[in-house]
Design an enzyme around this catalytic site. Structure first.
Site, mmCIF file in Angstrom:
data_model
loop_
_atom_site.group_PDB
_atom_site.id
_atom_site.type_symbol
_atom_site.label_atom_id
_atom_site.label_comp_id
_atom_site.label_asym_id
_atom_site.label_seq_id
_atom_site.Cartn_x
_atom_site.Cartn_y
_atom_site.Cartn_z
ATOM 1 N N THR A 71 6.410 3.437 -4.480
ATOM 2 C CA THR A 71 5.911 3.828 -3.163
ATOM 3 C C THR A 71 7.067 4.063 -2.203
ATOM 4 O O THR A 71 7.101 5.067 -1.481
ATOM 5 C CB THR A 71 4.950 2.763 -2.601
ATOM 6 N N GLN A 201 3.600 6.266 -13.908
ATOM 7 C CA GLN A 201 2.758 5.909 -15.048
ATOM 8 C C GLN A 201 3.319 6.350 -16.395
ATOM 9 O O GLN A 201 2.841 5.896 -17.432
ATOM 10 C CB GLN A 201 1.358 6.490 -14.862
ATOM 11 N N ALA A 222 9.378 -0.742 -11.940
ATOM 12 C CA ALA A 222 9.645 -1.602 -13.094
ATOM 13 C C ALA A 222 8.386 -2.252 -13.657
ATOM 14 O O ALA A 222 8.289 -2.488 -14.864
ATOM 15 C CB ALA A 222 10.647 -2.694 -12.714
ATOM 16 N N CYS A 351 -4.628 0.810 -6.303
ATOM 17 C CA CYS A 351 -4.210 1.073 -4.916
ATOM 18 C C CYS A 351 -5.310 1.689 -4.073
ATOM 19 O O CYS A 351 -5.074 2.056 -2.919
ATOM 20 C CB CYS A 351 -2.989 1.993 -4.913
#
Length: 392
Positions: A71, A201, A222, A351
């Site tokens: 993000t 992803q 990570a 999210c």
């Protein structure tokens, strides 16, 4: 509990935890300090991790900037390129993305084009309507096909003389479809447009070689490849003059080549490096096995008449299966609450905060939102066990 939600986050591997532990106990030095042993060890650990992440992407280590996650990387790249190009190079103000991006991309672009004042307004719409602020940017949100993929021709036709940046998700976090990033990159560069790829992803799940698909910018985290939460990276391509210039998102010290200020979380960065190292080893050794298992799971799901698989059946992320239960009386939320002691599964993006899926809306399946289940695992036995409970 059987864990089938690796798209939301993965558990930290034991090898990763072991690599991190010394930097929480003995090697606690600030890598920006000088002269004494613990600081020097921290510097060495950070640079070794930079090399490990760079090796996974096949790029130069000094093209990797550590951040707090995808993000932040996405915000830094989109806002940084937009600001630099508009105000320092006077190059343009137009950005192109798609309607199925992660909210980190969508809400950053909405912020720039004035649709939302802040992320809070995007979620809660204070007073019933988001506040509109003219920031002088124009954003095009492209339609996608039934699999949630961007059509290259449609992208090309949307490019203007004022277009400075395009940002596309490499692999969709809800329905697993892969975009043709190579073709999108070629189309962008024919017109002198920079390309950012959200690889959150796909990192560690499919081979990524940025010497062959030379995007300009890339975001990753990570915790999607068995590393810790709270750390990610931004890849920024370099030329003979250094990293492609952007305006910094965080101003302060000179950490990360002056691009991303703030004391580095050495333990997290070490964990990211170790996770990247392990992912590269396993991708090189197990790619055929991964594809074989994924094919077997897809074939198994295809035998179940009560469900339908979403997304591209061929060009997809292995290990992510978004299914629609055909029974219109089915409620995914009620069902998942019922089985939550035994299975960790989701209804889509972690999210989304309970919002209707913008991805399903973009592919014309919004009415199916309450019947979608996303399974993310490559353990065929666990998936079969879950599906047997679902069928009952």
């Amino acid at each position: 509990m059987i864990y089938l939600d690796n798209s939301a986050t993965t558990p930290v591997r034991e090898e990763v935890y072991s690599a991190m532990e010394p930097y929480l106990k003995e090697e606690y030095g600030n890598p920006s300090s000088k002269y004494y042993t613990t600081a020097l060890h921290a510097q060495e650990a950070v640079e070794n991790s930079r090399y490990q992440v760079a090796a996974l992407l096949n790029v130069k280590p000094d093209e990797i900037i550590f951040t707090a996650g995808s993000t932040e990387s996405t915000n830094m790249i989109i806002k940084g390129v937009a600001d630099y190009k508009k105000y320092y190079e006077d190059a343009g103000n137009h950005i192109i993305t798609s309607k199925v991006e992660h909210h980190a991309t969508l809400n950053t672009c909405r912020f720039l084009n004035g649709e939302i004042y802040s992320n809070r307004d995007a979620i809660f719409s204070l007073g019933g309507r988001p506040k509109v602020v003219n920031r002088g940017y124009e954003v095009t949100f492209l339609d996608v096909n039934e699999y949630g993929q961007v059509d290259v021709g449609n992208f090309e036709s949307s490019i203007k003389d004022s277009t400075i940046l395009a940002s596309f998700i490499w692999g969709n976090n809800e329905i697993a479809s892969l975009n043709d990033i190579d073709s999108l990159y070629q189309a962008a560069h024919k017109r002198g447009v920079l390309l950012h790829a959200d690889a959150t992803q796909v990192l560690g799940k499919i081979p990524i070689d940025l010497s062959q698909t030379p995007v300009d910018y890339l975001s990753c985290s990570a915790h999607k490849l068995y590393g810790p939460k709270g750390v990610g990276a931004a890849f920024m391509k370099s030329d003979d003059y250094g990293i492609l210039p952007i305006t910094s998102l965080l101003h302060g010290g000179e950490q990360e080549y002056g691009i991303r200020a703030g004391t580095l979380a050495v333990h997290n960065i070490v964990g990211f490096g170790k996770a990247a190292e392990l992912a590269k080893i396993e991708l090189d050794k197990k790619q055929i096995t991964i594809q074989k298992i994924d094919k077997e799971i897809l074939e198994y799901i295809g035998t179940i008449e009560e469900v339908e698989l979403l997304g591209d059946p061929v060009n997809r992320i292995p290990g992510i299966y978004s299914i629609v239960v055909k029974n219109r009386n089915f409620s995914n939320e009620r069902f998942l609450k019922k089985v939550s002691e035994h299975f960790a599964v989701s209804t889509g993006s972690a999210c989304a905060l309970g919002e209707p899926s913008h991805v399903l809306k973009a592919i014309g399946r919004e009415e199916d939102t309450g019947r979608v289940i996303r399974i993310s695992s490559l353990n065929k036995e666990d998936i079969e066990m879950f599906m047997s409970v679902l069928r009952k």
